[in-house]
Design an enzyme around this catalytic site. Structure first.
Site, PDB file in Angstrom:
ATOM      1  N   ASP A  62       0.835  -1.271  -0.035  1.00  0.00           N
ATOM      2  CA  ASP A  62       0.051   0.077   0.030  1.00  0.00           C
ATOM      3  C   ASP A  62       1.063   1.137  -0.099  1.00  0.00           C
ATOM      4  O   ASP A  62       1.766   1.290   0.938  1.00  0.00           O
ATOM      5  CB  ASP A  62      -1.001  -0.002   1.340  1.00  0.00           C
ATOM      6  CG  ASP A  62      -1.826   1.291   0.991  1.00  0.00           C
ATOM      7  OD1 ASP A  62      -1.609   2.243   0.723  1.00  0.00           O
ATOM      8  OD2 ASP A  62      -2.820   0.983   1.911  1.00  0.00           O
ATOM      9  N   ASN A  89       2.854   2.696 -10.587  1.00  0.00           N
ATOM     10  CA  ASN A  89       1.636   2.980 -11.394  1.00  0.00           C
ATOM     11  C   ASN A  89       0.374   3.291 -10.469  1.00  0.00           C
ATOM     12  O   ASN A  89      -0.523   4.094 -10.807  1.00  0.00           O
ATOM     13  CB  ASN A  89       1.412   1.566 -12.067  1.00  0.00           C
ATOM     14  CG  ASN A  89      -0.110   1.489 -12.682  1.00  0.00           C
ATOM     15  OD1 ASN A  89      -0.543   1.955 -13.337  1.00  0.00           O
ATOM     16  ND2 ASN A  89      -0.777   0.583 -12.069  1.00  0.00           N
ATOM     17  N   TYR A 165      -6.136  16.393  -9.921  1.00  0.00           N
ATOM     18  CA  TYR A 165      -5.221  15.153 -10.681  1.00  0.00           C
ATOM     19  C   TYR A 165      -4.069  15.671 -11.664  1.00  0.00           C
ATOM     20  O   TYR A 165      -3.037  15.479 -11.483  1.00  0.00           O
ATOM     21  CB  TYR A 165      -6.096  14.242 -11.480  1.00  0.00           C
ATOM     22  CG  TYR A 165      -5.525  13.197 -12.152  1.00  0.00           C
ATOM     23  CD1 TYR A 165      -5.067  12.047 -11.476  1.00  0.00           C
ATOM     24  CD2 TYR A 165      -5.463  13.296 -13.638  1.00  0.00           C
ATOM     25  CE1 TYR A 165      -4.610  11.077 -12.245  1.00  0.00           C
ATOM     26  CE2 TYR A 165      -4.995  12.382 -14.136  1.00  0.00           C
ATOM     27  CZ  TYR A 165      -4.329  11.103 -13.637  1.00  0.00           C
ATOM     28  OH  TYR A 165      -3.910  10.056 -14.336  1.00  0.00           O
ATOM     29  N   LYS A 169       0.062  15.513 -11.287  1.00  0.00           N
ATOM     30  CA  LYS A 169       0.995  14.625 -12.290  1.00  0.00           C
ATOM     31  C   LYS A 169       1.811  15.762 -12.779  1.00  0.00           C
ATOM     32  O   LYS A 169       3.068  15.330 -13.139  1.00  0.00           O
ATOM     33  CB  LYS A 169      -0.115  14.182 -13.503  1.00  0.00           C
ATOM     34  CG  LYS A 169      -0.960  12.965 -13.320  1.00  0.00           C
ATOM     35  CD  LYS A 169      -0.076  11.781 -12.663  1.00  0.00           C
ATOM     36  CE  LYS A 169      -1.137  10.602 -12.530  1.00  0.00           C
ATOM     37  NZ  LYS A 169      -0.277   9.307 -12.166  1.00  0.00           N
ATOM     38  N   THR A 206     -10.682   2.229 -17.666  1.00  0.00           N
ATOM     39  CA  THR A 206     -10.384   1.381 -16.142  1.00  0.00           C
ATOM     40  C   THR A 206     -11.241   2.123 -15.258  1.00  0.00           C
ATOM     41  O   THR A 206     -11.979   2.962 -15.359  1.00  0.00           O
ATOM     42  CB  THR A 206      -8.791   1.792 -15.797  1.00  0.00           C
ATOM     43  OG1 THR A 206      -8.882   3.270 -15.293  1.00  0.00           O
ATOM     44  CG2 THR A 206      -7.794   1.587 -16.691  1.00  0.00           C
TER      45      THR A 206
HETATM   46  N1  LIG Z   1      -7.131   5.224 -16.718  1.00  0.00           N
HETATM   47  C1  LIG Z   1      -6.647   6.673 -17.604  1.00  0.00           C
HETATM   48  O1  LIG Z   1      -6.927   6.935 -18.426  1.00  0.00           O
HETATM   49  C2  LIG Z   1      -5.190   6.909 -17.023  1.00  0.00           C
HETATM   50  C3  LIG Z   1      -4.527   7.919 -17.744  1.00  0.00           C
HETATM   51  C4  LIG Z   1      -3.676   8.572 -17.463  1.00  0.00           C
HETATM   52  C5  LIG Z   1      -2.708   7.909 -16.186  1.00  0.00           C
HETATM   53  N2  LIG Z   1      -3.295   7.298 -15.566  1.00  0.00           N
HETATM   54  C6  LIG Z   1      -2.638   6.677 -14.590  1.00  0.00           C
HETATM   55  O2  LIG Z   1      -2.370   5.259 -14.305  1.00  0.00           O
HETATM   56  C7  LIG Z   1      -2.390   4.766 -13.092  1.00  0.00           C
HETATM   57  C8  LIG Z   1      -3.191   3.495 -12.958  1.00  0.00           C
HETATM   58  O3  LIG Z   1      -4.677   4.015 -13.173  1.00  0.00           O
HETATM   59  P1  LIG Z   1      -5.662   3.080 -13.458  1.00  0.00           P
HETATM   60  O4  LIG Z   1      -6.457   3.960 -14.614  1.00  0.00           O
HETATM   61  O5  LIG Z   1      -5.400   1.678 -13.906  1.00  0.00           O
HETATM   62  O6  LIG Z   1      -6.458   3.034 -12.425  1.00  0.00           O
HETATM   63  P2  LIG Z   1      -7.471   1.735 -11.558  1.00  0.00           P
HETATM   64  O7  LIG Z   1      -8.146   1.021 -12.547  1.00  0.00           O
HETATM   65  O8  LIG Z   1      -8.474   2.621 -10.508  1.00  0.00           O
HETATM   66  O9  LIG Z   1      -6.410   1.033 -10.787  1.00  0.00           O
HETATM   67  C9  LIG Z   1      -5.584   1.568  -9.818  1.00  0.00           C
HETATM   68  C10 LIG Z   1      -4.485   0.632  -8.958  1.00  0.00           C
HETATM   69  O10 LIG Z   1      -4.050   1.266  -8.046  1.00  0.00           O
HETATM   70  C11 LIG Z   1      -4.226   0.566  -6.974  1.00  0.00           C
HETATM   71  N3  LIG Z   1      -3.930   1.632  -5.916  1.00  0.00           N
HETATM   72  C12 LIG Z   1      -4.973   2.537  -5.481  1.00  0.00           C
HETATM   73  N4  LIG Z   1      -4.422   3.223  -4.382  1.00  0.00           N
HETATM   74  C13 LIG Z   1      -3.336   2.447  -3.760  1.00  0.00           C
HETATM   75  C14 LIG Z   1      -2.617   2.528  -2.839  1.00  0.00           C
HETATM   76  N5  LIG Z   1      -2.967   3.540  -1.719  1.00  0.00           N
HETATM   77  N6  LIG Z   1      -1.439   1.728  -2.593  1.00  0.00           N
HETATM   78  C15 LIG Z   1      -1.394   0.674  -3.455  1.00  0.00           C
HETATM   79  N7  LIG Z   1      -2.185   0.508  -4.656  1.00  0.00           N
HETATM   80  C16 LIG Z   1      -2.937   1.259  -4.952  1.00  0.00           C
HETATM   81  C17 LIG Z   1      -5.349   0.030  -7.011  1.00  0.00           C
HETATM   82  O11 LIG Z   1      -5.364  -0.986  -6.096  1.00  0.00           O
HETATM   83  P3  LIG Z   1      -6.864  -1.570  -5.460  1.00  0.00           P
HETATM   84  O12 LIG Z   1      -7.286  -2.703  -6.481  1.00  0.00           O
HETATM   85  O13 LIG Z   1      -6.409  -2.432  -4.201  1.00  0.00           O
HETATM   86  O14 LIG Z   1      -7.674  -0.724  -5.292  1.00  0.00           O
HETATM   87  C18 LIG Z   1      -5.291  -0.719  -8.465  1.00  0.00           C
HETATM   88  O15 LIG Z   1      -4.394  -1.721  -8.593  1.00  0.00           O
HETATM   89  C19 LIG Z   1      -2.677   6.014 -11.945  1.00  0.00           C
HETATM   90  O16 LIG Z   1      -1.570   6.329 -11.659  1.00  0.00           O
HETATM   91  C20 LIG Z   1      -3.363   6.868 -12.860  1.00  0.00           C
HETATM   92  O17 LIG Z   1      -3.068   8.137 -12.630  1.00  0.00           O
HETATM   93  C21 LIG Z   1      -4.589   6.704 -15.671  1.00  0.00           C
END
Ligand SMILES: NC(=O)c1ccc[n+]([C@@H]2O[C@H](COP(=O)([O-])OP(=O)(O)OC[C@H]3O[C@@H](n4cnc5c(N)ncnc54)[C@H](OP(=O)(O)O)[C@@H]3O)[C@@H](O)[C@H]2O)c1
Length: 253
Positions: A62, A89, A165, A169, A206
């Protein structure tokens, strides 16, 4: 045999990165960072069902909990004695429920704690193990929404309620540069030994955006896979990358 840790590797873009690296980096051990091992069991089973022969192991972490970060470092140290690649990530952010100042303060503090401070702490905690690898690499999963240059144009970057957000970033992008400039200078030639990049996965479907993003998360994982497939010194440390519409290109800060 490279050892790779992807935080938040159990779902979303993190899971897609785990899958892409499992397919493209030979003989890797991929540590699937998760808040609970239970959350990683099914995703790891799916990777095995896909026939990917690499080793996938869950590692509890975490990123907002210092004891959990320390325990994860110890697990990796005891199991492997080094870390070749850290993909930062994991991340989450929520919208404030109102403009009440206490609510806003908590929202911003939590958002920055998760998306900036925790990324710094996790990276710092793993630096000793990254230094034990032949070539340590760190990928900060950022976002083009953190690009000051792109945010100058409303056409290029439509406004969002989630601008906390974007700010986080942008800060993470500077963290990437500062790690290169300040932290990785401690040891002679460290800048050649540990490389750090920021990567923008682009808008992916996601849980983060209630699956309203534009791309499949595997497409979002492409930029990280390309960075990690690059040869040493081919892509300068402290740079920011994306893979959009077939082009692997730098994102302006
Ligand atoms: N989706 C997009 O369009 C997008 C675009 C640009 C950048 N991003 C970046 O990509 C990354 C992943 O995002 P995603 O879209 O894949 O989000 P997601 O589907 O919500 O997945 C988030 C992941 O992070 C984990 N997490 C959240 N808080 C945590 C903590 N305190 N400690 C450890 N793990 C934690 C979650 O674990 P749990 O399963 O336990 O909740 C899950 O595995 C983020 O940094 C986000 O800012 C996303």
């Amino acid at each position: 045999m490279p050892v790779i840790l992807v935080t938040g590797g159990n779902r979303g873009i993190g899971y897609a990165i785990v899958q892409a690296l499992g397919t493209r980096i030979r003989d890797a051990t991929i540590l699937v960072g998760c808040r609970s091992v239970e959350n990683a069991r099914e995703p790891i089973m799916k990777l095995k069902e896909l026939g990917i022969p690499e080793i996938f192991e869950p590692v509890e972490i975490d990123i907002t909990d210092d004891a959990s970060i320390k325990a994860a470092v110890q697990t990796v140290e005891e199991g492997y004695g080094k870390l070749d690649v850290l993909v930062n990530n994991a991340g989450a952010v929520t919208l404030p429920k109102s403009d009440d100042l206490t609510e806003l303060r908590n929202n911003w503090t939590e958002g920055f704690n998760c998306l900036v401070t925790s990324q710094v702490l996790v990276t710092k905690a793993f630096l000793p193990l990254l230094r034990k690898a032949e070539w340590g690499r760190v990928v900060m999963i950022s976002s083009a929404r953190g690009s000051l240059a792109r945010n100058k144009s409303i056409e290029k970057m439509p406004p969002t309620q989630h601008w906390l957000y974007n700010c986080s970033k942008a800060a993470l992008n500077l963290v990437t540069i500062e790690f290169r400039n300040a932290e990785l200078r401690e040891v002679a030639n460290e800048m050649d030994r540990i490389t750090i990049w920021a990567a923008s996965p682009g808008s992916c479907k996601t849980g983060f955006n209630s699956f309203r993003g534009m791309k499949d998360p595997l497409e979002g994982a492409e930029v990280t896979a390309r960075l990690l497939e690059s040869r040493r010194l081919e892509i300068p440390s402290g740079t920011f990358w994306e893979f959009e519409q077939g082009n692997f290109q730098q994102v302006p800060w």
